[in-house]
Design an enzyme around this catalytic site. Structure first.
Site, PDB file in Angstrom:
ATOM      1  N   ASP A  59       0.932  -1.349  -0.122  1.00  0.00           N
ATOM      2  CA  ASP A  59      -0.052  -0.061   0.053  1.00  0.00           C
ATOM      3  C   ASP A  59       1.000   1.168   0.051  1.00  0.00           C
ATOM      4  O   ASP A  59       1.881   1.219   0.696  1.00  0.00           O
ATOM      5  CB  ASP A  59      -1.007   0.094   1.367  1.00  0.00           C
ATOM      6  CG  ASP A  59      -2.067  -0.827   1.001  1.00  0.00           C
ATOM      7  OD1 ASP A  59      -2.594  -0.864  -0.143  1.00  0.00           O
ATOM      8  OD2 ASP A  59      -2.777  -1.534   2.025  1.00  0.00           O
ATOM      9  N   ASP A  84      -4.571  25.211  12.650  1.00  0.00           N
ATOM     10  CA  ASP A  84      -4.632  24.184  11.838  1.00  0.00           C
ATOM     11  C   ASP A  84      -3.833  22.828  12.404  1.00  0.00           C
ATOM     12  O   ASP A  84      -2.865  22.791  12.228  1.00  0.00           O
ATOM     13  CB  ASP A  84      -4.539  24.237  10.544  1.00  0.00           C
ATOM     14  CG  ASP A  84      -4.945  23.047   9.638  1.00  0.00           C
ATOM     15  OD1 ASP A  84      -5.190  21.929   9.970  1.00  0.00           O
ATOM     16  OD2 ASP A  84      -4.930  23.150   8.384  1.00  0.00           O
ATOM     17  N   PHE A  86     -11.885  23.844   8.572  1.00  0.00           N
ATOM     18  CA  PHE A  86     -12.323  23.104   7.590  1.00  0.00           C
ATOM     19  C   PHE A  86     -13.993  22.310   7.460  1.00  0.00           C
ATOM     20  O   PHE A  86     -14.169  22.019   8.825  1.00  0.00           O
ATOM     21  CB  PHE A  86     -11.503  22.128   6.905  1.00  0.00           C
ATOM     22  CG  PHE A  86     -11.696  21.264   5.889  1.00  0.00           C
ATOM     23  CD1 PHE A  86     -11.269  21.762   4.577  1.00  0.00           C
ATOM     24  CD2 PHE A  86     -12.443  20.177   5.819  1.00  0.00           C
ATOM     25  CE1 PHE A  86     -11.681  21.137   3.576  1.00  0.00           C
ATOM     26  CE2 PHE A  86     -12.795  19.491   4.683  1.00  0.00           C
ATOM     27  CZ  PHE A  86     -12.541  19.759   3.411  1.00  0.00           C
ATOM     28  N   GLN A  93     -18.698  21.714   3.505  1.00  0.00           N
ATOM     29  CA  GLN A  93     -19.304  22.767   2.872  1.00  0.00           C
ATOM     30  C   GLN A  93     -18.526  23.564   2.061  1.00  0.00           C
ATOM     31  O   GLN A  93     -18.547  23.714   0.729  1.00  0.00           O
ATOM     32  CB  GLN A  93     -20.554  23.261   3.474  1.00  0.00           C
ATOM     33  CG  GLN A  93     -21.927  22.556   3.821  1.00  0.00           C
ATOM     34  CD  GLN A  93     -21.406  21.474   4.990  1.00  0.00           C
ATOM     35  OE1 GLN A  93     -20.414  21.646   5.861  1.00  0.00           O
ATOM     36  NE2 GLN A  93     -21.916  20.214   4.893  1.00  0.00           N
ATOM     37  N   MET A 134     -12.718  24.835   2.908  1.00  0.00           N
ATOM     38  CA  MET A 134     -11.347  25.723   3.048  1.00  0.00           C
ATOM     39  C   MET A 134     -11.371  25.612   4.580  1.00  0.00           C
ATOM     40  O   MET A 134     -12.293  25.617   5.127  1.00  0.00           O
ATOM     41  CB  MET A 134     -11.700  27.084   2.468  1.00  0.00           C
ATOM     42  CG  MET A 134     -11.820  26.961   0.818  1.00  0.00           C
ATOM     43  SD  MET A 134     -11.835  28.889   0.242  1.00  0.00           S
ATOM     44  CE  MET A 134     -13.523  29.310   0.918  1.00  0.00           C
ATOM     45  N   SER A 135     -10.219  26.432   4.984  1.00  0.00           N
ATOM     46  CA  SER A 135     -10.011  26.554   6.242  1.00  0.00           C
ATOM     47  C   SER A 135      -9.230  27.905   6.240  1.00  0.00           C
ATOM     48  O   SER A 135      -8.421  28.444   5.428  1.00  0.00           O
ATOM     49  CB  SER A 135      -9.202  25.259   7.193  1.00  0.00           C
ATOM     50  OG  SER A 135      -7.865  25.397   6.785  1.00  0.00           O
ATOM     51  N   LYS A 174      -7.211  28.992   2.934  1.00  0.00           N
ATOM     52  CA  LYS A 174      -6.678  28.021   1.822  1.00  0.00           C
ATOM     53  C   LYS A 174      -7.345  26.808   1.838  1.00  0.00           C
ATOM     54  O   LYS A 174      -8.251  26.332   2.515  1.00  0.00           O
ATOM     55  CB  LYS A 174      -5.344  27.533   2.568  1.00  0.00           C
ATOM     56  CG  LYS A 174      -5.345  26.840   4.038  1.00  0.00           C
ATOM     57  CD  LYS A 174      -4.016  26.449   4.334  1.00  0.00           C
ATOM     58  CE  LYS A 174      -4.350  25.212   5.742  1.00  0.00           C
ATOM     59  NZ  LYS A 174      -4.779  25.740   6.970  1.00  0.00           N
ATOM     60  N   ASP A 209      -5.669  -4.333   6.446  1.00  0.00           N
ATOM     61  CA  ASP A 209      -6.073  -4.086   7.602  1.00  0.00           C
ATOM     62  C   ASP A 209      -7.874  -3.785   7.569  1.00  0.00           C
ATOM     63  O   ASP A 209      -8.594  -3.832   8.781  1.00  0.00           O
ATOM     64  CB  ASP A 209      -5.708  -2.853   8.357  1.00  0.00           C
ATOM     65  CG  ASP A 209      -6.027  -1.549   7.524  1.00  0.00           C
ATOM     66  OD1 ASP A 209      -6.549  -1.790   6.601  1.00  0.00           O
ATOM     67  OD2 ASP A 209      -5.375  -0.428   7.918  1.00  0.00           O
ATOM     68  N   ASP A 213     -10.067  -5.658   2.663  1.00  0.00           N
ATOM     69  CA  ASP A 213      -8.957  -6.570   2.175  1.00  0.00           C
ATOM     70  C   ASP A 213      -8.831  -7.955   2.407  1.00  0.00           C
ATOM     71  O   ASP A 213      -8.062  -8.607   2.039  1.00  0.00           O
ATOM     72  CB  ASP A 213      -7.576  -5.965   2.960  1.00  0.00           C
ATOM     73  CG  ASP A 213      -7.446  -4.325   2.699  1.00  0.00           C
ATOM     74  OD1 ASP A 213      -7.515  -4.003   1.530  1.00  0.00           O
ATOM     75  OD2 ASP A 213      -7.161  -3.611   3.591  1.00  0.00           O
TER      76      ASP A 213
END
Length: 716
Positions: A323, A360, A393, A396, A399-400, A429, A552, A556
């Site tokens: 993975d 953030d 964030f 809808q 963005m944050s 951003k 996991d 899988d």
């Protein structure tokens, strides 16, 4: 109702050395116990030595009574060293099992007798009945709350809680377990630290994950692997050939003595000594120990293998499905570059991006702050000091950012005393398409240069994050899926060994190709679904390849069940763990590479010691055959190239070396030969040179040294 047990603790286990007295003393006792005929029958080669020891002991008793075929002292010494050969082989196996038993004892100490809170209705808040954990059955429901030890394996169907799994994994950091998804599996013996869980029991007592760990570590259910069976068949074939040869030597000797009129017929004691030195006793005595030690090394890597077959298959694997996230890449995207818009400097973009990311706490947000500080020495500022309001964030807005009050701005009152909010500087951003719509609603332009930068970043396999100040587009932050350090070199090692690496990812073709090229994998599967994984595995297996993979989730499980080596993460679902043939307690996808190395090392050790065992018999031929027949055929004296003191000394020296070499090789059998990432042809060449040629030369030196000691002390 309270639990009928103390809280779970995980004391640090004492690390035992290979020849620690706590292992050696029980191993000596076990070596004596293993003298039972039924136990000896499991190793045909050593069973022949065992029978020879019994016959020689009877001959020694006959000699003591005055009716021996040879001097009593010689026969007794031969019998003693034959028994030592059997005991040393038993000791090697017992020492390997002792290390596993010590690990099992540590695991067994985790099992506790607790009273479970059995629910009649699978819902939190309903009444429960105290029930001993041993009376729980698969399909029943229990409640576990903060401070409770989870009594048995199960699946969370309601609730979310922090769970201490350090008893099983060794990791002190608690993990979150919740209903639904890939983190719903709980293991008996772990402890709930906060909140509560409603759990559906998924295993009966005696069949839990901890029980399976103990039984596998102890080797109670250990069965011979295909390669081990094939090698045993080869060893048995060689033993039968040498047995036939040895048996025919007695009538041949009687005839030769009668025809030549000189010498004496070969004795039964010498024939047994010759047989024991001819057959591959070295690998015959160490074969079981190598297999047990391989399982033990896997356990030390915090991996539980459900069978020795799985460990061996890991050594034969030639395709690895890996993975991308967590195995090849770090799993958290990191800020790698600032690409400013026209009229904006890189430092200005970095400052706005840093301000927008101050609150953030995501790995991506923290990496932007770190990159800005690293490139431009921009110090991190406190949100409170800036009077900033964090805008999180959401699905809808996508963005944050933060809202900063404009310098000198203050709230005002409109008519009627209604408060009007002060104007703010909105730093945001987010994804490119979202930001494009955002600035369009504000009537601001979206530069074409920024659009091109976004496309370029996406083509490189990175994620573009557009930054705006007010309504002005400041530029793009490149978030890169960071490839783990050293992973490219490890893939190169695997390639040299003939192992193909395939990256599995849900990313699009463009992104997947970029990361695959950077990581150095041989191939990749993009936009992979569970069905795609299963199809890929079956395709490789149809070509005669052995495939290893990790997983996991419940999705899988089909691919894990199909793979030859299937490593399930301990943090994953019950379905994944049941489908796999190994469980990684650390839940580290990169562990697959280490598992393959351990499997390779076990096969390399077995091959090296088999080569040594067969080649080290040559010196014994030169020692025993001249000693046995020189009286009848004096010409055979030419084969005595070691110039041994006497026929009796030659035979005893070979027997003693044959026994002592087993003890000398126990550390190598248990630790394994040093792992080297080289191809099969180069490995065969190295084994033939080191263990083949070495196996020829070393016994000549050893037998001669023992002969000199025996002669110096007049022991023969």
């Amino acid at each position: 109702m309270s639990q009928a047990s103390t809280l779970f603790t995980n004391p640090p286990a004492k690390k035992l050395n290979m020849f620690d007295s706590e292992l050696v003393v029980p191993a000596i006792v076990d070596a004596l116990r293993k003298l039972h005929p039924r136990t000896q029958l499991r190793s045909p080669v050593m069973f022949v030595v065992y029978v020879g020891s019994i016959i020689t002991t009877l001959l020694a008793a006959q000699a003591v009574a005055g009716h021996g075929e040879a001097p009593a002292g010689f026969i007794i010494a031969a019998a003693v060293w034959l028994w030592f050969t059997v005991l040393f082989a038993n000791f090697a196996e017992a020492l390997a099992e002792g290390r596993s038993k010590a690990q099992a004892a540590s695991l067994r100490s985790l099992k506790q007798s607790v009273v479970a809170k059995k629910l009649a209705t699978p819902k939190h808040g309903t009444s429960w009945l105290g029930t001993p954990a041993l009376e729980l059955r698969k399909g029943q429901y229990i409640l576990v709350e903060a401070g409770d030890v989870i009594p048995i394996d199960g699946e969370v169907i309601e609730g979310v809680a922090s769970v201490d799994e350090s008893a099983i994994t060794g990791e002190s950091a608690p993990v979150i377990r919740e209903s639904g998804g890939d983190f719903s599996s709980v293991t008996g013996g772990t402890r709930v630290l906060s909140d509560w869980l409603v759990v559906r029991v998924s295993a009966n007592p005696g069949e839990t994950f901890l029980d399976r760990m103990i039984s596998m570590v102890e080797g109670a259910k250990r069965q011979k692997t295909p390669n081990e069976i094939a090698l045993t068949i080869l060893l048995v074939a060689l033993t039968i050939v040498f047995l036939i040869v040895t048996v025919t030597l007695l009538p041949f000797s009687l005839f030769s003595v009668a025809a030549a009129g000189s010498g004496a017929p070969i004795t039964i004691t010498v024939l047994i000594a010759l047989l024991v030195c001819l057959i591959p006793t070295t690998i015959g005595g160490l074969l079981s120990a190598i297999g047990v030690a391989g399982m033990s090394r896997m356990m030390q890597a915090n991996v539980i293998a459900t069978s020795g077959r799985a460990v061996e298959a890991a050594g034969d694997v030639d395709v690895l499905l890996l993975d991308k996230t967590g195995t090849i890449t770090l799993g958290n995207r990191q800020a790698a570059a600032f690409v400013p818009a026209p009229g904006v400097t890189e430092q200005q973009l970095a400052e706005v991006a840093q301000l927008a990311s101050l609150a953030d706490e995501t790995p991506e947000g923290r990496s932007i702050v770190v990159l800005a500080k690293h490139k431009f020495n921009l110090r991190e500022r406190e949100m409170a000091a800036l009077n900033a309001v964090f805008v999180p964030f959401s699905a809808q807005t996508r963005m944050s950012g933060v809202d900063l009050p404009l310098a000198g701005a203050a709230g005002a009152e409109a008519g009627g005393g209604v408060a009007v909010a002060a104007p703010v500087r909105a730093l945001r951003k987010g994804a490119a398409d979202t930001v494009r719509q955002y600035v369009a609603t504000l009537g601001q332009p979206y530069p074409a240069e920024v659009a091109r930068a976004v496309d370029d970043i996406a083509r490189r396999g990175s994620t573009p994050l557009v930054v705006v100040d007010g309504g002005r587009v400041m530029g793009v932050v490149e978030l890169k899926d960071i490839v783990k350090g050293g992973i490219k070199e490890r893939f190169a090692e695997l390639r040299r060994m003939g192992i193909k690496t395939v990256m599995i990812t849900g990313d699009n073709q463009l992104t997947a190709a970029a990361i695959a090229a950077e990581a150095g994998v041989d191939d990749f599967l993009a936009e992979a679904t569970p069905e795609d994984k299963l199809k890929l595995i079956r395709g490789y297996q149809a070509e005669g390849r052995l495939v290893a993979m990790t997983g996991d989730g419940t999705n899988d499980a089909p691919a894990l069940a199909q793979a030859d080596v299937a490593v399930a993460m301990n943090s994953g679902t019950q379905a994944a763990k049941e489908a796999g043939n190994m469980v990684d307690l650390d839940s580290n996808p990169t562990k697959l590479l280490e598992i393959v190395e351990i499997g390779k090392q076990m096969l390399m050790t077995r091959g090296a010691l088999t080569t040594f065992s067969i080649s080290n018999d040559i010196a014994k031929y030169f020692a025993i055959i001249p000693a046995a027949f020189v009286g009848t055929y004096p010409q055979l004296k030419a084969l005595d190239i070691m110039h041994l003191a006497s026929p009796a000394s030659a035979i005893m020296s070979a027997l003693i070396f044959n026994a002592l070499i087993i003890v000398a090789l126990i550390p190598l059998a248990l630790k394994g030969v040093p792992y080297r990432a080289i191809g099969a042809v180069a490995l065969l060449r190295r084994n033939l040179l080191l263990y083949g040629v070495g196996g020829i030369i070393l016994p000549f030196i050893g037998i001669k040294a023992i002969d000199l000691l025996l002669a110096a002390f007049n022991l023969v």
